[in-house]
Design an enzyme around this catalytic site. Structure first.
Site, PDB file in Angstrom:
ATOM      1  N   THR A  86       0.809  -1.224   0.000  1.00 50.31           N
ATOM      2  CA  THR A  86       0.000   0.000   0.000  1.00 50.31           C
ATOM      3  C   THR A  86       0.838   1.268   0.000  1.00 50.31           C
ATOM      4  OG1 THR A  86      -1.680   1.302   1.129  1.00 50.31           O
ATOM      5  CG2 THR A  86      -0.319  -0.093   2.531  1.00 50.31           C
ATOM      6  N   MET A  87       0.436   2.210  -0.805  1.00 51.29           N
ATOM      7  CA  MET A  87       1.117   3.503  -0.899  1.00 51.29           C
ATOM      8  C   MET A  87       0.738   4.441   0.250  1.00 51.29           C
ATOM      9  SD  MET A  87       3.221   3.706  -3.431  1.00 51.29           S
ATOM     10  CE  MET A  87       3.669   2.665  -4.819  1.00 51.29           C
ATOM     11  N   ASN A 113       0.642   6.672 -10.999  1.00 48.98           N
ATOM     12  CA  ASN A 113      -0.730   6.613 -11.513  1.00 48.98           C
ATOM     13  C   ASN A 113      -1.755   6.191 -10.464  1.00 48.98           C
ATOM     14  OD1 ASN A 113      -2.815   5.864 -13.753  1.00 48.98           O
ATOM     15  ND2 ASN A 113      -2.472   3.929 -12.657  1.00 48.98           N
ATOM     16  N   HIS A 114      -1.291   5.573  -9.341  1.00 50.61           N
ATOM     17  CA  HIS A 114      -2.259   5.005  -8.395  1.00 50.61           C
ATOM     18  C   HIS A 114      -3.104   6.098  -7.736  1.00 50.61           C
ATOM     19  CE1 HIS A 114       1.288   6.022  -5.991  1.00 50.61           C
ATOM     20  NE2 HIS A 114       0.431   6.289  -5.035  1.00 50.61           N
ATOM     21  N   SER A 164      -5.555  15.059 -13.329  1.00 50.33           N
ATOM     22  CA  SER A 164      -6.952  15.125 -13.752  1.00 50.33           C
ATOM     23  C   SER A 164      -7.324  16.577 -14.023  1.00 50.33           C
ATOM     24  CB  SER A 164      -7.786  14.581 -12.590  1.00 50.33           C
ATOM     25  OG  SER A 164      -9.118  14.925 -12.717  1.00 50.33           O
ATOM     26  N   TYR A 177     -10.082  14.609  -3.261  1.00 53.96           N
ATOM     27  CA  TYR A 177      -9.370  14.116  -4.443  1.00 53.96           C
ATOM     28  C   TYR A 177      -8.768  15.287  -5.225  1.00 53.96           C
ATOM     29  CZ  TYR A 177      -9.058  12.156  -9.227  1.00 53.96           C
ATOM     30  OH  TYR A 177      -8.636  11.786 -10.489  1.00 53.96           O
ATOM     31  N   SER A 178      -9.582  16.324  -5.473  1.00 55.27           N
ATOM     32  CA  SER A 178      -9.099  17.476  -6.244  1.00 55.27           C
ATOM     33  C   SER A 178      -7.912  18.128  -5.544  1.00 55.27           C
ATOM     34  CB  SER A 178     -10.200  18.527  -6.409  1.00 55.27           C
ATOM     35  OG  SER A 178     -11.308  17.962  -7.053  1.00 55.27           O
ATOM     36  N   LYS A 181      -4.762  16.321  -6.284  1.00 57.79           N
ATOM     37  CA  LYS A 181      -4.313  16.493  -7.674  1.00 57.79           C
ATOM     38  C   LYS A 181      -3.726  17.901  -7.878  1.00 57.79           C
ATOM     39  CE  LYS A 181      -5.374  12.399  -9.358  1.00 57.79           C
ATOM     40  NZ  LYS A 181      -4.311  11.436  -9.646  1.00 57.79           N
ATOM     41  N   GLU A 215     -13.500   1.073 -14.356  1.00 54.93           N
ATOM     42  CA  GLU A 215     -14.610   0.607 -13.503  1.00 54.93           C
ATOM     43  C   GLU A 215     -14.885   1.559 -12.354  1.00 54.93           C
ATOM     44  OE1 GLU A 215     -14.478  -3.413 -11.939  1.00 54.93           O
ATOM     45  OE2 GLU A 215     -13.889  -4.084 -13.955  1.00 54.93           O
TER      46      GLU A 215
END
Ligand code: NDP
Length: 287
Positions: A86-87, A113-114, A164, A177-178, A181, A215
Site C-alpha cells: 500500500t502507498m 498513476n495510483h 486530472s 481528491y481534487s 491532484k 470501472e
C-alpha cells in the site's frame, strides 16, 4: 525566397520528426507503473509490454497483479514483475524503487498513476480522510520520485504524473481528491523549474485526464456526469506517447480538458459554470 522557404520546410520537418512517436522509443526501457492492477495503469502495462519494455508493476491486490504480469509476458514484455503493497506507507513507496534498482539495474521511466479510494459527494468535513488521501495520492508520489531520482538522472529518464481536470480547476463532489491532484501540479511543476535551473535532464509529464471508462470512475460518476467516458486503452497509449516525447503536459481528451481550460484566465466564472453544468446535481442537503 528559395533559401528561406527551404529553411522553413527543414525546420517544419525537424519539428515534426521530433514530435513523432514510435513504439521503438520504449523498447527495452525499464519502467515502473503504479496502480497497475486495474484501469489506466493496467492498460499502460499492456501497451508497454507490446512495445517490449521491462515493467515493474505495483498496487495492493496481489492476485490481480499476477494476472497482469502473466498477460504482459504473453504480449511480449522484455520482463514483467510486481511488488504488492500500500502507498499509504512511504516506506513501501521507497521499497518499490529499491526493487527496480535490484531487478532492473536502473530505471528509465517512473509512471505515478495510483489513486486511493475516496467518496463522491459534498465535502463531509472528514479531515483524517483528506490526510490519508494526501498520503496515498501525493506524498507517495513525492517519496517515489525522491528515491528514483538518482537512477532517473543516470538514464536521463522521465517522470509521468497522472492527474486530472480536477487538478487544474475546482470540481464539486471530489474535494479531497481534487486537493491531492492540485498538490501534484504544484510539486511537479516547481520541481521541473529546478531541474531546468540545475540542467537535470529528467522530463516531467503531467497528464490532465477527463472522464475515462475505468470501472472505478464509471461506478462513481457515470450516473451523475452528463458525458460519455473516453476509452482507457486509448488514454493509456496517449499517456505513454506524451511521456516518450517528453511533453511537459498531456491533455486527454483535448476537447474536454485543454479547450475548456483556455477559459481559466479570461473567464473563470464561466469555466466554473461549465464544470458545474456537467453534473446532474443531487438535491442540496436539508433542502
Ligand atoms: P483505478 O481505480 O482503476 O486504479 C487505481 C489503481 O491504484 C489500482 O491499481 C489500485 O489497485 C491502486 N491503488 C488504490 N489504492 C492504493 C493504495 N492505497 N496503495 C497502492 N495502490 C493503490 O483508477 P483509474 O485507472 O481510473 O485512475 C488512474 C489514474 O488516472 C488516477 O491517478 C486517477 O486520478 C487518474 N484519472 C482517472 C480518471 C477517470 O475518469 N478514470 C479521470 C482523471 C484522472 P489496488 O486496489 O489493487 O491497490
Amino acid at each position: 525566397i528559395l533559401i528561406p522557404s527551404l529553411g522553413l520546410v527543414l525546420a517544419f520537418w525537424f519539428y515534426s520528426a521530433r514530435d513523432t512517436f514510435k513504439p521503438e522509443m520504449l523498447r527495452g526501457k525499464r519502467v515502473i507503473v503504479t496502480g497497475a492492477s486495474t484501469g489506466i495503469g493496467e492498460q499502460m502495462a499492456y501497451h508497454l509490454a507490446r512495445m517490449g519494455s521491462h515493467v515493474l508493476l505495483t498496487a495492493r491486490t496481489e492476485a490481480r497483479l499476477q494476472n497482469v504480469v502473466r498477460r504482459c509476458l504473453e504480449l511480449g514484455a522484455a520482463s514483467a514483475r510486481f511488488v504488492s503493497g500500500t502507498m499509504e506507507d512511504t516506506a513501501f513507496a521507497q521499497h518499490v524503487v529499491r526493487e527496480a534498482q535490484a531487478a532492473l539495474g536502473g530505471l528509465d521511466m517512473l509512471i505515478l498513476n495510483h489513486v486511493g479510494a475516496s467518496y463522491f459527494g459534498f465535502f463531509d468535513g472528514d479531515v483524517e480522510h483528506v490526510r490519508k488521501l494526501l498520503e496515498i495520492n501525493f506524498l507517495s508520489y513525492v517519496a517515489m520520485t525522491t528515491s528514483a531520482l538518482p537512477m532517473l538522472k543516470e538514464s536521463e529518464g522521465s517522470i509521468v504524473v497522472v492527474s486530472s481536470m480536477a487538478g487544474k480547476v475546482g470540481f464539486p463532489f471530489t474535494v479531497p481528491y481534487s486537493a491531492t491532484k492540485f498538490a501534484l501540479d504544484g510539486f511537479f511543476s516547481s520541481l521541473r523549474q529546478e531541474f531546468a535551473i540545475q540542467s537535470i535532464n529528467v522530463s516531467i509529464t503531467l497528464c490532465i485526464l477527463g472522464f475515462i471508462d475505468t470501472e472505478r470512475a464509471v461506478r462513481a460518476a457515470a450516473e451523475v456526469l452528463a458525458e460519455r467516458p473516453a476509452p482507457r486503452d486509448e488514454c493509456a497509449l496517449e499517456i505513454l506517447k506524451g511521456a516518450a516525447l517528453r511533453r511537459r503536459e498531456l491533455y486527454y481528451r483535448y476537447s474536454s480538458t485543454r479547450l475548456p481550460l483556455l477559459l481559466r484566465d479570461c473567464a473563470a466564472e464561466l469555466l466554473d459554470y461549465l464544470v458545474r453544468s456537467r453534473y446532474r446535481l443531487p438535491a442540496t442537503p436539508g433542502a
